[in-house]
Design a protein around this motif. Structure first.
Motif, PDB file in Angstrom:
ATOM      1  N   TYR A 300     -28.972 -43.386   6.572  1.00  0.00           N
ATOM      2  CA  TYR A 300     -30.279 -43.217   7.214  1.00  0.00           C
ATOM      3  C   TYR A 300     -30.579 -44.305   8.253  1.00  0.00           C
ATOM      4  N   PRO A 301     -30.307 -45.586   7.960  1.00  0.00           N
ATOM      5  CA  PRO A 301     -30.632 -46.620   8.963  1.00  0.00           C
ATOM      6  C   PRO A 301     -29.882 -46.442  10.270  1.00  0.00           C
ATOM      7  N   TYR A 302     -28.730 -45.782  10.227  1.00  0.00           N
ATOM      8  CA  TYR A 302     -27.910 -45.634  11.436  1.00  0.00           C
ATOM      9  C   TYR A 302     -28.121 -44.257  12.080  1.00  0.00           C
ATOM     10  N   ASP A 303     -28.436 -43.266  11.256  1.00  0.00           N
ATOM     11  CA  ASP A 303     -28.474 -41.883  11.706  1.00  0.00           C
ATOM     12  C   ASP A 303     -29.815 -41.424  12.262  1.00  0.00           C
ATOM     13  N   HIS A 304     -30.887 -42.013  11.768  1.00  0.00           N
ATOM     14  CA  HIS A 304     -32.176 -41.467  12.170  1.00  0.00           C
ATOM     15  C   HIS A 304     -32.419 -41.737  13.651  1.00  0.00           C
ATOM     16  N   GLU A 305     -33.325 -40.999  14.205  1.00  0.00           N
ATOM     17  CA  GLU A 305     -33.597 -41.150  15.635  1.00  0.00           C
ATOM     18  C   GLU A 305     -34.088 -42.568  15.924  1.00  0.00           C
ATOM     19  N   ALA A 306     -33.393 -43.239  16.829  1.00  0.00           N
ATOM     20  CA  ALA A 306     -33.710 -44.640  17.128  1.00  0.00           C
ATOM     21  C   ALA A 306     -34.941 -44.707  18.029  1.00  0.00           C
ATOM     22  N   GLY A 307     -34.913 -45.575  19.007  1.00  0.00           N
ATOM     23  CA  GLY A 307     -36.110 -45.851  19.792  1.00  0.00           C
ATOM     24  C   GLY A 307     -36.663 -47.187  19.352  1.00  0.00           C
ATOM     25  N   VAL A 308     -37.947 -47.375  19.499  1.00  0.00           N
ATOM     26  CA  VAL A 308     -38.588 -48.622  19.084  1.00  0.00           C
ATOM     27  C   VAL A 308     -38.962 -48.485  17.617  1.00  0.00           C
ATOM     28  N   LEU A 309     -38.314 -49.267  16.763  1.00  0.00           N
ATOM     29  CA  LEU A 309     -38.569 -49.188  15.328  1.00  0.00           C
ATOM     30  C   LEU A 309     -39.745 -50.073  14.936  1.00  0.00           C
ATOM     31  N   PRO A 310     -40.443 -49.726  13.852  1.00  0.00           N
ATOM     32  CA  PRO A 310     -41.579 -50.536  13.400  1.00  0.00           C
ATOM     33  C   PRO A 310     -41.133 -51.937  12.994  1.00  0.00           C
ATOM     34  N   SER A 311     -42.040 -52.880  13.079  1.00  0.00           N
ATOM     35  CA  SER A 311     -41.783 -54.224  12.575  1.00  0.00           C
ATOM     36  C   SER A 311     -41.737 -54.192  11.054  1.00  0.00           C
ATOM     37  N   LYS A 312     -41.270 -55.283  10.474  1.00  0.00           N
ATOM     38  CA  LYS A 312     -41.285 -55.420   9.010  1.00  0.00           C
ATOM     39  C   LYS A 312     -42.693 -55.193   8.478  1.00  0.00           C
ATOM     40  N   SER A 313     -43.688 -55.851   9.072  1.00  0.00           N
ATOM     41  CA  SER A 313     -45.055 -55.752   8.557  1.00  0.00           C
ATOM     42  C   SER A 313     -45.615 -54.343   8.725  1.00  0.00           C
ATOM     43  N   ASP A 314     -45.298 -53.683   9.838  1.00  0.00           N
ATOM     44  CA  ASP A 314     -45.797 -52.319  10.043  1.00  0.00           C
ATOM     45  C   ASP A 314     -45.224 -51.359   9.000  1.00  0.00           C
ATOM     46  N   ALA A 315     -43.933 -51.503   8.715  1.00  0.00           N
ATOM     47  CA  ALA A 315     -43.294 -50.623   7.722  1.00  0.00           C
ATOM     48  C   ALA A 315     -43.861 -50.871   6.334  1.00  0.00           C
ATOM     49  N   LEU A 316     -44.027 -52.145   5.968  1.00  0.00           N
ATOM     50  CA  LEU A 316     -44.565 -52.466   4.643  1.00  0.00           C
ATOM     51  C   LEU A 316     -46.028 -52.040   4.526  1.00  0.00           C
ATOM     52  N   GLU A 317     -46.791 -52.190   5.586  1.00  0.00           N
ATOM     53  CA  GLU A 317     -48.190 -51.757   5.568  1.00  0.00           C
ATOM     54  C   GLU A 317     -48.277 -50.238   5.375  1.00  0.00           C
ATOM     55  N   ALA A 318     -47.326 -49.514   5.917  1.00  0.00           N
ATOM     56  CA  ALA A 318     -47.314 -48.060   5.733  1.00  0.00           C
ATOM     57  C   ALA A 318     -47.106 -47.701   4.268  1.00  0.00           C
ATOM     58  N   VAL A 319     -46.205 -48.427   3.598  1.00  0.00           N
ATOM     59  CA  VAL A 319     -45.984 -48.186   2.166  1.00  0.00           C
ATOM     60  C   VAL A 319     -47.234 -48.563   1.377  1.00  0.00           C
ATOM     61  N   LYS A 320     -47.827 -49.682   1.735  1.00  0.00           N
ATOM     62  CA  LYS A 320     -49.045 -50.138   1.045  1.00  0.00           C
ATOM     63  C   LYS A 320     -50.165 -49.108   1.176  1.00  0.00           C
TER      64      LYS A 320
END
Length: 400
Positions: A300-320
């Motif tokens: 998944y980390p290599y295959d999904h559509e790239a582009g500008v990926l979220p920051s660490k904090s943005d990704a964790l905030e989404a889970v939160k």
């Protein structure tokens, strides 16, 4: 665009491991193991009980608090044939490992079965427990190696296993389990039963070492990945991308996410914690993209559509946000994430880990984390008589 390479050669990640370097027994004291340090490309040597001197103040160590279950069960048929059942993952009445440990009376697991050809599909095997109680097993699906367990006591399944099973030491240790292994093949902070292999990076920690880290203002947090038998599976294909990764169950709490959001320097205790942390980032990416299933497939980390990926904090905030919206304090997911050279680490800044088998997925993970310097690390470890694999010595990897 996709970033998946087309081929990675297994030959590029092998080395010569002499048999005598493999630790077959634990040291008398956990923290007396050697510690190889790698900091900004510079190698050093110490003892594990001095690890606090090498961890930056203010860092946060993330531990995997899974507990190894006695997953090996042996049944003797009337003919004398020995049948071994190795538990892999629960299927019914629940597929959540923690809950499966607490079921009563009956359950179904996917297993590996030794001497399967000697066990007829309609034949029940029995094992005496205690006080006249019995554990009965039968095959419900021969091809998938699904086994139904039933027992006539009111005990939960984990207590049945403790009475009937054996701790599954790695096959390369190649000896019978001893009473000492029951304690030494667990971390001192193990809590939630469900692993069939120990998160071995944590075996070096004792109460004294943890206290020394606390005094240095190093923080701790605990998540759960129930280590599967896939950790023992060698890569048997020349192109490692074709290797089938086993899925492992992870449990992450809201408290974990708050900790990760508040800390700038995360040191993963073991490859299992690292896989969990990096999978958590990618789950945040999935949520941002509108996908709610917590399953990270191997590429998944290599295959999904790239582009500008979220920051660490943005990704964790989404889970939160997702947990809060669903009124959840924790979430259970599955990951088969495959970390190999070319992977960009999103959460982990440091790694504490043992020395791994040549040509293994764990060597690939180490190579992804510190680059080609992994060869020098292993060369120095062999030259300086470090002990390898589960009961072996440790390394602290701080690439920058």
């Amino acid at each position: 665009m996709k970033n998946t390479p087309t081929e990675i050669s297994l030959n590029d990640y092998t080395y010569n491991l002499p048999e005598e370097k493999i630790a077959k027994e634990p040291l008398k004291e956990r923290s007396d193991s050697k510690l190889l340090t790698y900091k900004n490309g510079i190698l050093g040597h110490d003892v594990f009980n001095n690890i606090a001197e090498h961890i930056p103040s203010g860092a946060c160590l993330i531990f995997n608090n899974t507990r190894v279950i006695p997953a090996r069960l042996f049944f003797v048929k009337d003919t004398g044939a020995l049948i071994e059942i190795f538990l892999l993952e629960p299927l019914a009445p629940t597929n959540e490992v923690a809950s499966a440990m607490l079921v009563k009376n009956t359950c179904v697991w996917k297993c590996m079965i030794g001497n399967l050809k000697k066990w007829k599909e309609d034949q029940a095997l029995r094992l005496e427990l205690h006080d006249g109680q019995q554990l009965k097993v039968k095959i419900t699906d021969r091809q998938q190696q699904l086994v139904e367990f039933t027992w006539d006591s009111n005990e939960v399944f984990v207590h049945v296993l403790e009475a009937a099973g054996k701790i599954p030491l790695p096959p390369y240790i190649n000896r019978e389990v001893t009473f000492e292994d029951q304690e030494r093949y667990q971390t001192v902070y193990s809590k939630f039963e469900g692993a069939v292999a120990a998160p071995t990076a944590g075996l070096h920690f004792d109460d004294k070492t943890l206290e020394s880290l606390s005094k240095k203002k190093v923080d701790f947090d605990y998540l759960t990945l129930h280590v599967s038998a896939g950790t023992f599976q060698p890569i048997k294909v020349d192109n490692v991308l074709e290797h089938a990764m086993h899925s492992e169950q992870v449990v992450v709490t809201l408290e974990n996410i708050n900790t990760l959001l508040s800390k700038n320097f995360i040191v993963s205790v073991g490859t299992t914690s690292m896989r969990t942390l990096e999978s958590l980032y990618w789950y945040g990416v999935k949520l941002i993209n509108g996908e709610t299933e917590f399953f990270i497939n191997k590429l998944y980390p290599y295959d999904h559509e790239a582009g500008v990926l979220p920051s660490k904090s943005d990704a964790l905030e989404a889970v939160k946000r997702y947990l809060i919206e669903k009124s959840l304090t924790q979430i259970t997911g599955q990951t088969e994430i495959f970390i190999f050279p070319g992977y960009k680490f999103r959460i982990c800044n440091g790694l504490i880990t043992n020395f791994h088998l040549p040509g293994s997925t764990l060597i690939l993970l180490v190579a992804a984390f510190i680059g080609e310097d992994w060869r020098e690390v292993y060369k120095k470890a062999i030259a300086n008589d470090y002990r390898f694999l589960s009961y072996g010595d440790s390394s602290l990897l701080l690439p920058s």
